[in-house]
Design a protein around this motif. Sequence first.
Motif, PDB file in Angstrom:
ATOM      1  N   SER A 218       0.814  -1.213   0.000  1.00  0.00           N
ATOM      2  CA  SER A 218       0.000   0.000   0.000  1.00  0.00           C
ATOM      3  C   SER A 218       0.850   1.266   0.000  1.00  0.00           C
ATOM      4  CB  SER A 218      -0.935   0.011   1.224  1.00  0.00           C
ATOM      5  OG  SER A 218      -2.027  -0.859   1.029  1.00  0.00           O
ATOM      6  N   PHE A 219       2.130   1.141   0.330  1.00  0.00           N
ATOM      7  CA  PHE A 219       3.015   2.309   0.314  1.00  0.00           C
ATOM      8  C   PHE A 219       3.108   2.909  -1.090  1.00  0.00           C
ATOM      9  CE2 PHE A 219       5.846  -1.275  -0.542  1.00  0.00           C
ATOM     10  CZ  PHE A 219       6.608  -0.810  -1.606  1.00  0.00           C
ATOM     11  N   LEU A 220       2.779   2.106  -2.117  1.00  0.00           N
ATOM     12  CA  LEU A 220       2.805   2.606  -3.491  1.00  0.00           C
ATOM     13  C   LEU A 220       1.660   3.576  -3.776  1.00  0.00           C
ATOM     14  CD1 LEU A 220       3.658  -0.758  -5.280  1.00  0.00           C
ATOM     15  CD2 LEU A 220       5.202   1.170  -4.892  1.00  0.00           C
ATOM     16  N   ASN A 221       0.698   3.669  -2.849  1.00  0.00           N
ATOM     17  CA  ASN A 221      -0.448   4.571  -3.008  1.00  0.00           C
ATOM     18  C   ASN A 221      -0.245   5.904  -2.292  1.00  0.00           C
ATOM     19  OD1 ASN A 221      -1.962   2.627  -4.513  1.00  0.00           O
ATOM     20  ND2 ASN A 221      -2.421   1.579  -2.595  1.00  0.00           N
ATOM     21  N   GLY A 222       0.994   6.208  -1.908  1.00  0.00           N
ATOM     22  CA  GLY A 222       1.288   7.498  -1.300  1.00  0.00           C
ATOM     23  C   GLY A 222       0.647   7.663   0.064  1.00  0.00           C
ATOM     24  N   TRP A 223       0.262   8.914   0.374  1.00  0.00           N
ATOM     25  CA  TRP A 223      -0.307   9.182   1.690  1.00  0.00           C
ATOM     26  C   TRP A 223      -1.618   8.445   1.907  1.00  0.00           C
ATOM     27  CZ3 TRP A 223      -5.023  11.435   2.815  1.00  0.00           C
ATOM     28  CH2 TRP A 223      -5.720  11.994   1.743  1.00  0.00           C
ATOM     29  N   ARG A 224      -2.373   8.209   0.813  1.00  0.00           N
ATOM     30  CA  ARG A 224      -3.624   7.453   0.946  1.00  0.00           C
ATOM     31  C   ARG A 224      -3.353   6.029   1.414  1.00  0.00           C
ATOM     32  NH1 ARG A 224      -5.602   5.950  -3.113  1.00  0.00           N
ATOM     33  NH2 ARG A 224      -3.858   6.375  -4.531  1.00  0.00           N
ATOM     34  N   GLY A 225      -2.265   5.438   0.913  1.00  0.00           N
ATOM     35  CA  GLY A 225      -1.897   4.093   1.332  1.00  0.00           C
ATOM     36  C   GLY A 225      -1.537   4.022   2.792  1.00  0.00           C
ATOM     37  N   PHE A 226      -0.858   5.061   3.300  1.00  0.00           N
ATOM     38  CA  PHE A 226      -0.522   5.102   4.723  1.00  0.00           C
ATOM     39  C   PHE A 226      -1.782   5.207   5.573  1.00  0.00           C
ATOM     40  CE2 PHE A 226       0.464   7.421   8.630  1.00  0.00           C
ATOM     41  CZ  PHE A 226       1.469   6.629   9.148  1.00  0.00           C
ATOM     42  N   VAL A 227      -2.663   6.125   5.194  1.00  0.00           N
ATOM     43  CA  VAL A 227      -3.919   6.308   5.950  1.00  0.00           C
ATOM     44  C   VAL A 227      -4.753   5.035   5.906  1.00  0.00           C
ATOM     45  CG1 VAL A 227      -6.112   7.562   6.003  1.00  0.00           C
ATOM     46  CG2 VAL A 227      -3.970   8.808   5.641  1.00  0.00           C
ATOM     47  N   ASN A 228      -4.860   4.433   4.730  1.00  0.00           N
ATOM     48  CA  ASN A 228      -5.656   3.219   4.582  1.00  0.00           C
ATOM     49  C   ASN A 228      -5.095   2.087   5.436  1.00  0.00           C
ATOM     50  OD1 ASN A 228      -7.858   1.828   3.294  1.00  0.00           O
ATOM     51  ND2 ASN A 228      -6.370   0.777   2.013  1.00  0.00           N
ATOM     52  N   SER A 229      -3.787   1.948   5.464  1.00  0.00           N
ATOM     53  CA  SER A 229      -3.155   0.886   6.255  1.00  0.00           C
ATOM     54  C   SER A 229      -3.368   1.115   7.749  1.00  0.00           C
ATOM     55  CB  SER A 229      -1.658   0.808   5.935  1.00  0.00           C
ATOM     56  OG  SER A 229      -1.459   0.404   4.604  1.00  0.00           O
ATOM     57  N   MET A 230      -3.328   2.361   8.175  1.00  0.00           N
ATOM     58  CA  MET A 230      -3.578   2.669   9.590  1.00  0.00           C
ATOM     59  C   MET A 230      -5.017   2.329   9.978  1.00  0.00           C
ATOM     60  SD  MET A 230      -0.914   3.744  11.240  1.00  0.00           S
ATOM     61  CE  MET A 230      -1.563   4.669  12.625  1.00  0.00           C
ATOM     62  N   ILE A 231      -5.955   2.648   9.091  1.00  0.00           N
ATOM     63  CA  ILE A 231      -7.361   2.329   9.374  1.00  0.00           C
ATOM     64  C   ILE A 231      -7.566   0.817   9.393  1.00  0.00           C
ATOM     65  CG2 ILE A 231      -9.739   2.574   8.575  1.00  0.00           C
ATOM     66  CD1 ILE A 231      -8.945   5.276   7.381  1.00  0.00           C
ATOM     67  N   ASN A 232      -6.927   0.109   8.452  1.00  0.00           N
ATOM     68  CA  ASN A 232      -7.020  -1.352   8.436  1.00  0.00           C
ATOM     69  C   ASN A 232      -6.474  -1.952   9.725  1.00  0.00           C
ATOM     70  OD1 ASN A 232      -8.106  -1.302   5.864  1.00  0.00           O
ATOM     71  ND2 ASN A 232      -6.156  -1.717   4.840  1.00  0.00           N
ATOM     72  N   ALA A 233      -5.375  -1.380  10.221  1.00  0.00           N
ATOM     73  CA  ALA A 233      -4.767  -1.873  11.455  1.00  0.00           C
ATOM     74  C   ALA A 233      -5.696  -1.645  12.644  1.00  0.00           C
ATOM     75  CB  ALA A 233      -3.430  -1.179  11.686  1.00  0.00           C
ATOM     76  N   PHE A 234      -6.320  -0.474  12.679  1.00  0.00           N
ATOM     77  CA  PHE A 234      -7.243  -0.188  13.787  1.00  0.00           C
ATOM     78  C   PHE A 234      -8.479  -1.077  13.708  1.00  0.00           C
ATOM     79  CE2 PHE A 234     -10.490   2.587  15.898  1.00  0.00           C
ATOM     80  CZ  PHE A 234      -9.985   2.421  17.187  1.00  0.00           C
ATOM     81  N   TYR A 235      -8.917  -1.399  12.498  1.00  0.00           N
ATOM     82  CA  TYR A 235     -10.045  -2.323  12.331  1.00  0.00           C
ATOM     83  C   TYR A 235      -9.711  -3.691  12.915  1.00  0.00           C
ATOM     84  CZ  TYR A 235     -13.284  -5.448   9.855  1.00  0.00           C
ATOM     85  OH  TYR A 235     -14.216  -6.410   9.543  1.00  0.00           O
ATOM     86  N   ALA A 236      -8.500  -4.177  12.661  1.00  0.00           N
ATOM     87  CA  ALA A 236      -8.070  -5.463  13.229  1.00  0.00           C
ATOM     88  C   ALA A 236      -8.052  -5.395  14.753  1.00  0.00           C
ATOM     89  CB  ALA A 236      -6.696  -5.833  12.695  1.00  0.00           C
ATOM     90  N   PHE A 237      -7.594  -4.263  15.289  1.00  0.00           N
ATOM     91  CA  PHE A 237      -7.575  -4.074  16.742  1.00  0.00           C
ATOM     92  C   PHE A 237      -8.994  -4.052  17.307  1.00  0.00           C
ATOM     93  CE2 PHE A 237      -7.910  -1.122  20.340  1.00  0.00           C
ATOM     94  CZ  PHE A 237      -7.056  -1.729  21.246  1.00  0.00           C
ATOM     95  N   LEU A 238      -9.902  -3.355  16.620  1.00  0.00           N
ATOM     96  CA  LEU A 238     -11.283  -3.267  17.098  1.00  0.00           C
ATOM     97  C   LEU A 238     -11.940  -4.638  17.189  1.00  0.00           C
ATOM     98  CD1 LEU A 238     -12.868  -0.173  15.291  1.00  0.00           C
ATOM     99  CD2 LEU A 238     -12.417  -0.438  17.737  1.00  0.00           C
TER     100      LEU A 238
END
Length: 258
Positions: A218-238
């Motif tokens: 997802s790093f290939l998607n720039g800042w959107r990839g970073f934000v998306n990965s952070m949200i995905n990580a928080f979803y796993a935590f939730l």
Amino acid sequence: MNIPCSVYIVTLNCGKWLEDTLNSVADFEEVIILDSGSTDNTYAIAQQFPNTRISHQDWQGYAQQKSLALAVCQQAWVLNLDGDEVLSAELRQEIVDTIQADQIDALITPINDVFLGVPNSKHTKKHAKVRFFRRDKGHYDPENKVHENVIVDGDSARAHGDIYHYGESSIFVKVEKNNQYSELKAAEKFQKGKHPGILKLALVMPLTFLKSYFIRRSFLNGWRGFVNSMINAFYAFLKEAKLFEQYQQARKQKRDDS
């Protein structure tokens, strides 16, 4: 000549994307829409397409709702789309070729999440699901409350063309969906007897971020990839945190009943 395949879609207020969805399957034999109470222009859009039938069904859960829509399909081959998804021209051709070859039973199709209005890089590893299959070879597991998958009794192949998913139009929408989905997923895990673990609770967020950002590229998607990965990580935590919550509530109920 229409493509001999049924398309089935479950909807709720999908008017923002539905015209593009239906245009992408306008030459399929039939489109079955099972709507659970839209208050936008979903019905008006659906009625503009001669190959489309729309009807109401109170919400039964993701797997059950799709099972009901699938049961109405008449063609031997079926394609499942959501009301915020668009079939790519490349995948459409693969579907035509698969029907004509008549050698396999399903295609595992990549889902290209158009996050904040921009598709994934072509080098990002996409999630993939069975969305196109022989009607008599596939079914859903009704115990899956969210992220339902088609279970295929037969041979599958990986498709090259994408289904474009437009529903993650803002950070607010993605986070709101993840809050709903994590509630359902935690309930599903609890009902299946899965136990929470403090180590998993501590590690699931950083590990999911690493998987999303680096392994799935997802790093290939720039800042959107970073934000998306952070949200995905928080979803796993939730999901894991809410599983803990389920067990705490069950213990409290047991103490109150004793």
